[in-house]
Scaffold this motif. Sequence first.
Motif, short mmCIF file in Angstrom:
data_model
loop_
_atom_site.label_atom_id
_atom_site.label_comp_id
_atom_site.label_asym_id
_atom_site.label_seq_id
_atom_site.Cartn_x
_atom_site.Cartn_y
_atom_site.Cartn_z
N LEU A 298 -57.95 18.54 -124.01
CA LEU A 298 -58.44 17.82 -122.82
C LEU A 298 -57.95 18.45 -121.52
N THR A 299 -56.75 18.99 -121.53
CA THR A 299 -56.16 19.50 -120.27
C THR A 299 -56.48 20.97 -120.01
N THR A 300 -57.04 21.67 -121.01
CA THR A 300 -57.37 23.08 -120.80
C THR A 300 -58.88 23.33 -120.81
N ALA A 301 -59.67 22.26 -120.99
CA ALA A 301 -61.13 22.43 -121.01
C ALA A 301 -61.61 22.95 -119.65
N SER A 302 -62.63 23.79 -119.66
CA SER A 302 -63.18 24.28 -118.39
C SER A 302 -64.69 24.40 -118.48
N LEU A 303 -65.35 24.15 -117.36
CA LEU A 303 -66.81 24.15 -117.31
C LEU A 303 -67.24 24.64 -115.94
N GLN A 304 -68.00 25.74 -115.93
CA GLN A 304 -68.45 26.29 -114.65
C GLN A 304 -69.43 25.35 -113.96
N GLY A 305 -69.35 25.32 -112.64
CA GLY A 305 -70.36 24.63 -111.86
C GLY A 305 -70.23 23.13 -111.79
N ARG A 306 -69.14 22.59 -112.33
CA ARG A 306 -68.86 21.17 -112.20
C ARG A 306 -67.52 21.03 -111.50
N ALA A 307 -67.55 20.45 -110.31
CA ALA A 307 -66.32 20.26 -109.53
C ALA A 307 -65.49 21.54 -109.49
N GLN A 308 -66.15 22.63 -109.16
CA GLN A 308 -65.50 23.95 -109.15
C GLN A 308 -65.28 24.42 -107.72
N ILE A 309 -64.10 24.95 -107.45
CA ILE A 309 -63.76 25.40 -106.10
C ILE A 309 -63.55 26.91 -106.11
N VAL A 310 -64.32 27.61 -105.27
CA VAL A 310 -64.23 29.08 -105.24
C VAL A 310 -64.08 29.55 -103.79
N PRO A 311 -62.90 30.06 -103.43
CA PRO A 311 -62.75 30.66 -102.10
C PRO A 311 -63.56 31.94 -102.04
N ASP A 312 -64.27 32.18 -100.93
CA ASP A 312 -65.07 33.39 -100.82
C ASP A 312 -64.15 34.60 -100.78
N ARG A 313 -64.50 35.61 -101.56
CA ARG A 313 -63.62 36.78 -101.68
C ARG A 313 -63.98 37.89 -100.70
N CYS A 314 -64.88 37.60 -99.77
CA CYS A 314 -65.32 38.64 -98.84
C CYS A 314 -64.36 38.86 -97.68
N ASP A 322 -60.99 31.00 -95.37
CA ASP A 322 -61.75 30.51 -94.22
C ASP A 322 -63.15 30.06 -94.64
N LEU A 323 -63.60 30.52 -95.80
CA LEU A 323 -64.89 30.07 -96.33
C LEU A 323 -64.66 29.71 -97.81
N VAL A 324 -64.75 28.43 -98.11
CA VAL A 324 -64.50 27.96 -99.47
C VAL A 324 -65.73 27.19 -99.95
N PHE A 325 -66.18 27.54 -101.15
CA PHE A 325 -67.35 26.88 -101.74
C PHE A 325 -66.88 25.84 -102.76
N TYR A 326 -67.42 24.63 -102.63
CA TYR A 326 -67.16 23.53 -103.56
C TYR A 326 -68.47 23.32 -104.31
N LEU A 327 -68.48 23.67 -105.59
CA LEU A 327 -69.74 23.69 -106.33
C LEU A 327 -69.79 22.58 -107.37
N ASP A 328 -70.89 21.83 -107.34
CA ASP A 328 -71.07 20.79 -108.34
C ASP A 328 -72.56 20.61 -108.59
N GLY A 329 -72.95 20.71 -109.86
CA GLY A 329 -74.37 20.66 -110.21
C GLY A 329 -74.97 19.26 -110.25
N ALA A 330 -74.37 18.30 -109.55
CA ALA A 330 -74.89 16.93 -109.54
C ALA A 330 -76.35 16.90 -109.09
N HIS A 331 -77.19 16.12 -109.78
CA HIS A 331 -78.60 16.07 -109.39
C HIS A 331 -79.23 14.70 -109.66
N SER A 332 -78.40 13.69 -109.90
CA SER A 332 -78.92 12.32 -110.00
C SER A 332 -78.20 11.50 -108.94
N PRO A 333 -78.75 10.33 -108.55
CA PRO A 333 -78.11 9.53 -107.51
C PRO A 333 -76.65 9.21 -107.84
#
Length: 523
Positions: A298-314, A322-333
């Motif tokens: 339970l504590t090591t499970a990982s799933l891309q694109g759900r509540a994922q935080i990626v700082p821009d590497r540029c 200075d630019l951080v992306f918070y990604l979540d594939g939510a698509h229902s109300p």
Amino acid sequence: MAEDSKATAYQEAMDALSSLITKRSRADKSNNGDRFELIFDYIKMLDLEESISKMKVIHVAGTKGKGSTCTFTESILRNCGFHTGLFTSPHLIDVRERFRLNGVEICEEKYISYFWWCFDRLKEKTNEDIPMPSYFRFLALLAFKIFSAEQVDVAILEVGLGGKYDATNAVEAPVVCGISSLGYDHMEILGNTLGEIAGEKAGIFKHGVPAFTVPQPDEAMNVLKEKASQLDVPLQVIPPLNANLLNGLKLGLEGEHQYVNAGLAVALCSSWLQRTGRPEVAHLEQTDSLPEQFIKGLTTASLQGRAQIVPDRCFDADNYGDLVFYLDGAHSPESLEVCGKWFSQQVLSYQPQDKSSHEFVSKHLNERVRKQTTQILLFNCMSVRDPQVLLPRLMESCANHGVRFKKALFVPNTSVYFKVGPHSVPPTEVDFSWQFALQKIWENIMHSNKGGDDKTTDVFSEDLKDDSEMCVRSGETSAVFSSLPLAIKWLRDTVQQNRSVRFQVLVTGSLHLVGDALKLIKK
């Protein structure tokens, strides 16, 4: 195999897979390939009947959380020492993500080998009456082949859409079934009421096979119970996992709602262990503790694109973060409401949980005082969904937690629905009418909420007006960009030009959009 020839072989498989993508909508019943009973013909053609009947399957349907539940389930059983197979959808970057063996996506060599084994046989045996399977159906058949050939101990199958007529429902004797949280989604196919939707999902129930679900709205729960009763299915409602059972650790997937999915995963694993005669489960009846392997899973499970935080590497070290992306594939109300709460909590505490983010967080804690954090929304959703419900729900959820977006950026998806693979390119002519409609809804909501933060930063409007090539249409608090790469380029350029600003960008509304963004951000 040389790198170039490997890439070519993989692309050839992708091109063949792309040939199965139908341009009809999923709700179009006129497509021969959509006749559910054909799945059993394909299984015969591939000689998979016996191996599927022997597979020890965990089958999971639901509107929200089914992917997370499957991910937790796989991680738990892998940590219990089992050889696992996990089939999920959609993929975000590479189609091989859908097929995981022991938690790792299948390698290219194996994928290519199994792909052609299935594709060539079907090509040879199909005809006008039994046409080649459609895209998702083929992927499900490929999963059956992979898991059979790799002799997995457990196959965890996530339903693609609905349940009753989903390709994964070709499994006639699963070990255990699960239904995650139900809500309104894919109504054009599954029905307009929660009861109708629940009826479709309950289509995975099999006579006498135990099933578990989570607390549901009454309308949905009544249907699940009725369907279970008709099939003599022992159905249990599982409460969210008690966080105290994790011995002070946190779930591997972010968000309070994940405790609902984790509780369901624990029940599915416990039942699977019991029904397959595994002695490890003996002490799971205790409600005050979890086996160490369960906690680790339970504590090591990982799933891309759900509540994922990626700082821009540029950015260089001085401006990293200075630019951080918070990604979540939510698509229902409902999932967008949860997404808004998660995003707000993250930006207000400014403590990204992504393992790679800790370094930059600690390094830049002092800069919080000097830099103004600005929240941006990067959004798209499929046209079968109702943005008049989705966008207000997301905005209200964020506002309730004290977060207001300075700007919303709307883009078409880069993903080409009629082609998959690393070399697929977006169409040259794009119709932006859907993005303009999203923008109009957003502007109307913002105007009706003027009691809130009425200030729009000058930074945005000026830059956007000056760059008509990048921005197709600029609004007071929004912009439509002709492509996702241009939207991300604009974000990067704006951060470079305004060193006092830190952008926190929520990317949501579509898993396709999240996948497209991850491809670009991680390059």
